[in-house]
Design a protein around this motif. Structure first.
Motif, PDB file in Angstrom:
ATOM      1  N   LEU A 150      -5.907   4.482   2.539  1.00 19.01           N
ATOM      2  CA  LEU A 150      -5.507   3.575   1.467  1.00 19.01           C
ATOM      3  C   LEU A 150      -5.891   4.060   0.075  1.00 19.01           C
ATOM      4  CD1 LEU A 150      -6.626   0.199   3.117  1.00 19.01           C
ATOM      5  CD2 LEU A 150      -4.383   1.299   3.249  1.00 19.01           C
ATOM      6  N   ASN A 151      -6.725   5.073  -0.014  1.00 17.11           N
ATOM      7  CA  ASN A 151      -7.331   5.406  -1.305  1.00 17.11           C
ATOM      8  C   ASN A 151      -6.325   5.843  -2.365  1.00 17.11           C
ATOM      9  OD1 ASN A 151      -9.765   5.952  -2.994  1.00 17.11           O
ATOM     10  ND2 ASN A 151      -8.948   8.041  -2.910  1.00 17.11           N
ATOM     11  N   ASP A 152      -5.348   6.657  -2.007  1.00 18.46           N
ATOM     12  CA  ASP A 152      -4.405   7.142  -3.019  1.00 18.46           C
ATOM     13  C   ASP A 152      -3.694   6.003  -3.721  1.00 18.46           C
ATOM     14  OD1 ASP A 152      -5.000   9.765  -2.795  1.00 18.46           O
ATOM     15  OD2 ASP A 152      -3.097  10.397  -1.923  1.00 18.46           O
ATOM     16  N   ASN A 153      -3.349   4.959  -2.959  1.00 18.31           N
ATOM     17  CA  ASN A 153      -2.667   3.825  -3.566  1.00 18.31           C
ATOM     18  C   ASN A 153      -3.642   2.896  -4.276  1.00 18.31           C
ATOM     19  OD1 ASN A 153      -1.801   0.732  -3.092  1.00 18.31           O
ATOM     20  ND2 ASN A 153       0.021   1.971  -3.506  1.00 18.31           N
ATOM     21  N   GLN A 154      -4.737   2.517  -3.608  1.00 18.77           N
ATOM     22  CA  GLN A 154      -5.671   1.559  -4.167  1.00 18.77           C
ATOM     23  C   GLN A 154      -6.317   2.061  -5.460  1.00 18.77           C
ATOM     24  OE1 GLN A 154      -5.245  -1.548  -3.164  1.00 18.77           O
ATOM     25  NE2 GLN A 154      -7.267  -1.925  -2.332  1.00 18.77           N
ATOM     26  N   ALA A 176       1.189   0.028  -7.291  1.00 17.96           N
ATOM     27  CA  ALA A 176      -0.237   0.159  -6.989  1.00 17.96           C
ATOM     28  C   ALA A 176      -0.915  -1.161  -7.311  1.00 17.96           C
ATOM     29  CB  ALA A 176      -0.877   1.290  -7.795  1.00 17.96           C
ATOM     30  N   ASN A 177      -1.602  -1.708  -6.326  1.00 23.43           N
ATOM     31  CA  ASN A 177      -2.321  -2.971  -6.505  1.00 23.43           C
ATOM     32  C   ASN A 177      -1.397  -4.079  -7.008  1.00 23.43           C
ATOM     33  OD1 ASN A 177      -4.808  -1.614  -5.854  1.00 23.43           O
ATOM     34  ND2 ASN A 177      -4.689  -0.725  -7.900  1.00 23.43           N
ATOM     35  N   TYR A 197       0.810  -1.214   0.000  1.00 21.63           N
ATOM     36  CA  TYR A 197       0.000   0.000   0.000  1.00 21.63           C
ATOM     37  C   TYR A 197       0.847   1.270   0.000  1.00 21.63           C
ATOM     38  CZ  TYR A 197      -4.110  -2.848   1.095  1.00 21.63           C
ATOM     39  OH  TYR A 197      -5.137  -3.768   1.048  1.00 21.63           O
ATOM     40  N   GLU A 198       2.186   1.113   0.014  1.00 15.23           N
ATOM     41  CA  GLU A 198       3.116   2.247   0.086  1.00 15.23           C
ATOM     42  C   GLU A 198       2.799   3.145   1.284  1.00 15.23           C
ATOM     43  OE1 GLU A 198       2.805   3.880  -3.985  1.00 15.23           O
ATOM     44  OE2 GLU A 198       4.835   3.093  -4.279  1.00 15.23           O
ATOM     45  N   LEU A 199       2.589   2.510   2.436  1.00 16.78           N
ATOM     46  CA  LEU A 199       2.266   3.248   3.663  1.00 16.78           C
ATOM     47  C   LEU A 199       3.540   3.644   4.390  1.00 16.78           C
ATOM     48  CD1 LEU A 199      -0.675   1.030   4.991  1.00 16.78           C
ATOM     49  CD2 LEU A 199      -0.848   3.258   3.879  1.00 16.78           C
ATOM     50  N   PRO A 200       3.596   4.850   4.924  1.00 14.62           N
ATOM     51  CA  PRO A 200       4.781   5.269   5.680  1.00 14.62           C
ATOM     52  C   PRO A 200       4.811   4.638   7.064  1.00 14.62           C
ATOM     53  CG  PRO A 200       3.124   7.004   5.721  1.00 14.62           C
ATOM     54  CD  PRO A 200       2.589   5.920   4.819  1.00 14.62           C
ATOM     55  N   ASP A 201       5.985   4.680   7.692  1.00 13.35           N
ATOM     56  CA  ASP A 201       6.154   4.199   9.076  1.00 13.35           C
ATOM     57  C   ASP A 201       5.714   2.751   9.245  1.00 13.35           C
ATOM     58  OD1 ASP A 201       7.019   6.798   9.772  1.00 13.35           O
ATOM     59  OD2 ASP A 201       4.936   7.426  10.097  1.00 13.35           O
ATOM     60  N   GLY A 202       5.939   1.938   8.219  1.00 11.92           N
ATOM     61  CA  GLY A 202       5.589   0.537   8.341  1.00 11.92           C
ATOM     62  C   GLY A 202       4.105   0.276   8.466  1.00 11.92           C
ATOM     63  N   GLY A 203       3.288   1.213   8.018  1.00 10.85           N
ATOM     64  CA  GLY A 203       1.841   1.027   8.095  1.00 10.85           C
ATOM     65  C   GLY A 203       1.269   1.246   9.474  1.00 10.85           C
ATOM     66  N   ALA A 204       1.951   2.045  10.300  1.00  7.48           N
ATOM     67  CA  ALA A 204       1.508   2.231  11.687  1.00  7.48           C
ATOM     68  C   ALA A 204       0.060   2.715  11.767  1.00  7.48           C
ATOM     69  CB  ALA A 204       2.437   3.225  12.397  1.00  7.48           C
ATOM     70  N   ALA A 205      -0.320   3.619  10.875  1.00  9.54           N
ATOM     71  CA  ALA A 205      -1.692   4.146  10.921  1.00  9.54           C
ATOM     72  C   ALA A 205      -2.719   3.037  10.691  1.00  9.54           C
ATOM     73  CB  ALA A 205      -1.863   5.252   9.882  1.00  9.54           C
ATOM     74  N   LEU A 206      -2.404   2.093   9.793  1.00 14.61           N
ATOM     75  CA  LEU A 206      -3.326   0.992   9.517  1.00 14.61           C
ATOM     76  C   LEU A 206      -3.463   0.085  10.730  1.00 14.61           C
ATOM     77  CD1 LEU A 206      -5.081  -0.392   7.364  1.00 14.61           C
ATOM     78  CD2 LEU A 206      -3.064  -1.717   6.705  1.00 14.61           C
TER      79      LEU A 206
END
Length: 562
Positions: A449-453, A540-541, A394-403
């Protein structure tokens, strides 16, 4: 014995239930764009319908799209036109189909039994994970579910509370709409098999008719009417054009995507028992009631209770139908779920009165909360490989901490619901926890997640990179790229081999090399493109996307080698 006051109370409670269902099913609408695999395709087709005015023949880019009939795309295009907003409108047909399915299940349960049974059936349907998950996506299946549920309801009311010929004709008409939605709406007519069995065996409560052959035959006309309203104009137009593309469209849509897909499946091969696992997993937690209700169903069938026989038999017939071909997907059996909950609802009251059942539901709600809390905490603190892969995808920063904090938040919602309602009202604790989770998760994760998905961020980067005067072409593209493009891109077909697309794209680029760029899937770069001179836009995806201008094309490389 249900009293008038009980019936009135259940009817009032149903509308409060529908308000809660609206909150649960609508949560997140407007917070995201279409996500793969299916949503961007249907939204793109609907967008092109509106822009081109071509409603009979769906297009995906420059190609005809023959995988599915166009009814969902028509619905999305209409909601786009009515609302003027693309981001929220694409989910509205699914939302309306979900709410409509709940209403139909309630009314059917009320007609067959009473208002409380109808309410319990609707609650069970909303409690199933697969139902809510599917309604929250803009796919064809919510609309198919709605038509099949109306079709089955019409036949049930006529066969068990009739004769009610208007309900029968409506059911047949809805089955026809199911055919032009996804082809399998004809399964509704299987309801007549257990009805015929019960009628021949003289089961009590079954509608008996004499001298009404023409009314039964009118059901066939009602079934064929919506099919003809779409099929006849489409065939006339296609054979009027008489081009290979339109003839291939007709052949693929009417034969390969229906009979051939069933008789000789070419994808999603699964074993015959596949749907047993699907029901155990995707119908959770409602599936847990099935073994508990087997004795009650057995006794009802021994007592010749047709109101139990017909929905149960239709469920088993649908299960058999979808289990025969090798190609199977989890979503196929969803239309059977409303019939299952209609067969469950009359016997759930007996379970609700037992203390152990309430405590078991409470424990299940607590367990689900603990699972989310533990998973989120583990991902935050231990950074396991699975969590790292998800964050990277998902190209999330900080290892996906927010998720992972979102997962923890869902766990907290389950625990709070359990703490508020306590074991004495454990069923309510579980249901409220599920509802809160279905609201909290999309509201918190969709913006994340929307920007990536949706590839919104990737297409924004491409637009900035090529500059205000740049032109963009897509090679081996996905529907979400064309949908999210900031300016009209050039494409060379969707289903053509990647090498042919790249051949045409390089020829197009060579005509104006100073301003033309190509966005390509990493698998289709080919030997004529220097990988050291391309720009990696991102992932992406699970697909990596690269952008290059004419300077990245190797001098003297023959495009014919692509």
């Amino acid at each position: 014995m249900t009293t008038i006051d009980d019936d009135t109370r259940a009817r009032r409670m149903f509308w409060w239930f529908m308000l809660a269902a609206l909150v649960v099913l609508a949560a997140g609408i407007g917070l995201r764009d279409p996500w793969p695999p299916d949503e961007p395709r249907f939204a793109l087709v609907a967008h092109q319908m509106l822009s081109s005015g071509q409603w009979l023949f769906p297009h995906r880019g420059i190609e005809l799209y023959s995988d599915k009939p166009p009814l969902l795309m028509w619905c999305e295009a209409i909601t786009f036109w009515l609302t003027g907003g693309w981001r929220g409108a694409f989910l509205l047909p699914s939302l309306l189909a979900g709410l409509g399915s709940l209403l139909v299940v309630y009314r059917t349960g009320r007609r067959l039994w009473n208002a409380r049974i109808g309410l319990l059936a609707a609650v069970l349907l909303l409690a199933a994970i697969q139902f809510v998950d599917v309604i929250k996506h803009a796919q064809i299946d919510p609309l198919l579910l709605f038509w099949v549920t109306i079709g089955n309801a019409g036949l049930l009311v006529h066969c068990l509370r009739g004769p009610d010929w208007r309900a029968y004709w409506l059911g047949c008409f809805a089955a026809g709409l199911g055919v032009i939605t996804k082809g399998v709406g004809v399964l509704v007519l299987l309801m007549l098999l257990p009805y015929l069995f019960a009628r021949l065996r003289q089961w009590p409560g079954v509608t008996q008719t004499r001298g009404d052959g023409w009314r039964w035959a009118a059901g066939a006309l009602a079934f064929l009417l919506p099919i003809a309203l779409w099929l006849v104009p489409m065939l006339v137009a296609a054979y009027g054009f008489n081009t290979p593309e339109y003839i291939a469209y007709v052949q693929d849509l009417l034969f390969r995507q229906t009979a051939q897909r069933y008789a000789n499946s070419w994808a999603h091969a699964e074993p015959a028992w596949f749907f047993l696992l699907v029901m155990a997993r995707d119908w959770f937690p409602v599936c847990l009631l099935i073994p508990l209700l087997l004795p009650a169903w057995r006794d009802a069938l021994r007592g010749r209770e047709a109101r139990v026989l017909l929905p149960l038999a239709w469920w088993l017939l649908a299960l058999l139908f979808f289990s025969i071909p090798s190609g199977k997907r989890e979503i196929y059996l969803l239309p059977a779920l409303p019939m299952v909950v209609l067969a469950m609802a009359p016997f759930v009251d007996g379970l609700l009165a037992r203390r152990w059942f309430s405590r078991a539901a409470f424990a299940l709600g607590v367990l689900m909360g603990v699972v989310f809390l533990a998973a989120g905490t583990w991902a935050l603190s231990a950074h396991p490989r699975a969590a790292q892969r998800i964050a990277a995808g998902y190209e999330l920063p900080d290892g996906g901490a927010a998720l992972w904090w979102c997962a923890i938040g869902v766990g907290v919602l389950f625990v709070l619901a359990a703490a508020w309602f306590r074991p004495r009202r454990g069923v309510l604790a579980l249901l409220v926890g599920l509802g809160a989770a279905w609201v909290g998760w999309p509201v918190s994760t969709y913006p994340l997640l929307n920007d990536n998905q949706s590839v919104r961020a990737l297409m924004r980067s491409a637009d900035e990179r090529i500059g205000p005067d740049g032109e963009l072409a897509l090679v081996q593209w996905r529907e979400e790229l064309l949908l999210q493009a900031r300016r009209p891109p050039v494409e060379f077909g969707f289903s053509r081999p990647a090498a042919q697309q790249m051949h045409d794209a390089l020829a197009w680029q060579a005509q104006a090399p100073q301003r033309r760029w190509i966005l390509v899937n990493s698998d289709a770069l080919g030997p004529c493109v220097d990988p050291a001179r391309v720009v990696r836009l991102g992932v992406a995806n699970r697909n990596a996307w690269w952008l290059f201008d004419a300077a990245a094309v190797k001098p003297g490389c023959s495009m014919a080698s692509q």
